[in-house]
Scaffold this motif. Structure first.
Motif, mmCIF file in Angstrom:
data_model
loop_
_atom_site.group_PDB
_atom_site.id
_atom_site.type_symbol
_atom_site.label_atom_id
_atom_site.label_comp_id
_atom_site.label_asym_id
_atom_site.label_seq_id
_atom_site.Cartn_x
_atom_site.Cartn_y
_atom_site.Cartn_z
ATOM 1 N N MET A 1 59.498 102.263 61.045
ATOM 2 C CA MET A 1 59.864 103.337 60.114
ATOM 3 C C MET A 1 58.891 103.450 58.949
ATOM 4 O O MET A 1 58.562 104.548 58.521
ATOM 5 N N MET A 2 58.426 102.309 58.415
ATOM 6 C CA MET A 2 57.692 102.329 57.156
ATOM 7 C C MET A 2 56.179 102.173 57.285
ATOM 8 O O MET A 2 55.454 102.621 56.413
ATOM 9 N N CYS A 3 55.701 101.523 58.335
ATOM 10 C CA CYS A 3 54.301 101.085 58.356
ATOM 11 C C CYS A 3 53.417 101.772 59.393
ATOM 12 O O CYS A 3 52.210 101.917 59.185
ATOM 13 N N ILE A 4 53.995 102.150 60.508
ATOM 14 C CA ILE A 4 53.194 102.598 61.648
ATOM 15 C C ILE A 4 52.376 103.851 61.352
ATOM 16 O O ILE A 4 51.262 104.007 61.843
ATOM 17 N N GLY A 5 52.894 104.755 60.534
ATOM 18 C CA GLY A 5 52.173 105.989 60.232
ATOM 19 C C GLY A 5 50.827 105.748 59.582
ATOM 20 O O GLY A 5 49.844 106.434 59.866
ATOM 21 N N CYS A 6 50.750 104.744 58.726
ATOM 22 C CA CYS A 6 49.506 104.443 58.016
ATOM 23 C C CYS A 6 48.658 103.379 58.722
ATOM 24 O O CYS A 6 47.439 103.462 58.724
ATOM 25 N N HIS A 7 49.302 102.377 59.291
ATOM 26 C CA HIS A 7 48.581 101.238 59.857
ATOM 27 C C HIS A 7 48.432 101.295 61.373
ATOM 28 O O HIS A 7 47.636 100.538 61.931
ATOM 29 N N GLY A 8 49.217 102.144 62.043
ATOM 30 C CA GLY A 8 49.196 102.121 63.497
ATOM 31 C C GLY A 8 49.871 100.855 64.002
ATOM 32 O O GLY A 8 50.482 100.100 63.239
ATOM 33 N N ALA A 9 49.756 100.639 65.304
ATOM 34 C CA ALA A 9 50.351 99.465 65.946
ATOM 35 C C ALA A 9 49.637 99.278 67.273
ATOM 36 O O ALA A 9 48.852 100.147 67.677
#
Length: 169
Positions: free
Chosen positions: A74-82
Motif C-alpha cells: 500500500m505505502m511503498c511499491i509505487g515509489c520503490h517498486g518490488a
C-alpha cells in the motif's frame, strides 16, 4: 581574531550564494559527485546515529511478515517498486529517485530501516510513515522490507496472490 574574521567571511560568502539564485534547484538536473557524496554521507551517518539505540523485536513470524507485505504494497511499491514490479513512472522526475529497496537495504540494519520508515528523509520525498502508523506497524513493514534483497519475482507475486487475491489491497 583571524579565525573570527575567516568565519565571518565564510558566512557572508554562504549567504551571498544562498541569495544569488545561482544554484539550480531543478529536479531534472542531477546532483554533482560532491553534492551526492555530501548528502549521502550526511544521511547515512544521521540514520546510524539516530537509530543507534533502537532494538528490533522478533520479525520472523509469518503473520508479522504478511502484515508487512500489506503495508509495503500500500505505502511503498509505487515509489520503490518490488521484485517484478516497476515503480510508478512519476519517479523519473524525482531527484533523487527512490532506490530499489532490494538493492538499498542490504547494508542497513533493521533499526536503521525502522528509523527511515518511521521518520522519513528530508528533501527526498521519503515521508515519515510514523505519523500514520504506530511502531508495531512500522516494524511489520521492516519485517517484509528485510526480505526484499533475496526475494524473487515469483515469491512477491505469491504474497500478492495470497494476501490480495482480487488484485487490490
Amino acid at each position: 581574531l583571524t579565525v573570527i574574521i575567516t568565519l565571518i567571511v565564510l558566512i557572508i560568502i554562504g549567504l551571498a550564494f544562498a541569495y544569488s539564485g545561482f544554484y539550480n534547484v531543478a529536479a531534472i538536473n542531477p546532483p554533482g559527485k560532491m553534492e551526492s557524496w555530501f548528502f549521502s554521507t550526511v544521511m547515512d551517518n544521521s540514520v546510524k546515529h539516530h537509530s543507534g539505540g533502537i532494538k528490533a523485536p522478533a520479525l520472523d513470524a509469518s503473520a508479522v511478515v504478511d502484515s508487512g507485505f500489506v503495508r509495503f504494497d500500500m505505502m511503498c511499491i509505487g515509489c520503490h517498486g518490488a521484485p517484478g514490479v516497476k515503480a510508478e513512472p512519476i519517479i523519473k522526475g524525482w531527484n533523487p529517485r527512490p532506490p530499489d529497496l532490494a538493492d538499498a537495504v542490504g547494508d542497513e540494519s533493521d533499526a536503521e530501516i525502522f528509523w527511515i520508515i518511521k521518520n522519513g528523509i528530508k528533501m527526498t520525498a521519503m515521508p515519515a510513515f510514523g505519523v500514520i502508523n504506530n511502531d508495531n506497524q512500522v516494524w511489520e513493514t521492516v519485517a517484509f522490507v528485510h526480505l526484499l534483497p533475496k526475494m524473487t519475482d515469483a515469491q512477491y507475486q505469491g504474497y500478492k496472490s495470497r494476501l490480495h487475491p482480487a488484485g487490490n489491497p
